[in-house]
Design a protein around this motif. Structure first.
Motif, PDB file in Angstrom:
ATOM      1  N   ASP A  99      25.410   9.101 -23.356  1.00  0.00           N
ATOM      2  CA  ASP A  99      23.788   9.376 -23.157  1.00  0.00           C
ATOM      3  C   ASP A  99      23.112   8.207 -23.603  1.00  0.00           C
ATOM      4  N   GLU A 111      22.838  15.161 -18.036  1.00  0.00           N
ATOM      5  CA  GLU A 111      22.281  14.368 -18.811  1.00  0.00           C
ATOM      6  C   GLU A 111      22.892  13.136 -19.471  1.00  0.00           C
ATOM      7  N   TYR A 112      24.047  13.014 -19.038  1.00  0.00           N
ATOM      8  CA  TYR A 112      24.943  11.874 -19.383  1.00  0.00           C
ATOM      9  C   TYR A 112      25.309  11.084 -18.389  1.00  0.00           C
TER      10      TYR A 112
END
Length: 125
Positions: A99, A111-112
């Motif tokens: 990330d 979120e990555y």
């Protein structure tokens, strides 16, 4: 772009240990939050552990807390997951993720930005 390559998966008996590695190349991955996720067919990709770029912030899923340890060696551009006391329910494909959003140490797969191809971990009972 960042490329991530996992290694270290395999077949182990319950109670055994494995050490997964994730080598990063390209970009500035040494400054990225890094994480481990796992997935089995038919289930959502599950958070395992995450670590900030400095290594000072770590999150570990309750299901693996006390058994798995995440670490990183920025000089080697490598992320590790030490897995001890393995259980059959740990069987999954384990994915390394990165990330680039600084200050965030996420526990959600969305979120990555960057992902490896995964390495299979199978724990026999």
């Amino acid at each position: 772009q960042v490329q991530l390559v996992e290694s270290g998966g395999g077949l182990v008996q319950a109670g055994g240990s494995l050490r997964l590695s994730c080598e990063a190349s390209g970009g500035s991955s040494s400054t990225y939050t890094m994480g481990w996720f796992r997935q089995v067919p038919g289930k959502e990709r599950e958070f395992v552990a995450a670590i900030s770029w400095s290594g000072l912030t770590r999150h570990t899923a309750d299901s693996v807390k006390g058994r798995f340890t995440i670490s990183r060696d920025n000089a080697k551009n490598t992320l590790y997951l030490q897995m001890n006391s393995l259980k059959p329910e740990d069987t999954a494909v384990y994915y390394c993720a990165a990330d680039p959003k600084i200050l965030r140490v996420g526990m959600n797969h969305y979120e990555y930005e960057y992902w490896g191809q995964g390495t299979q971990v199978t724990v026999s009972s």
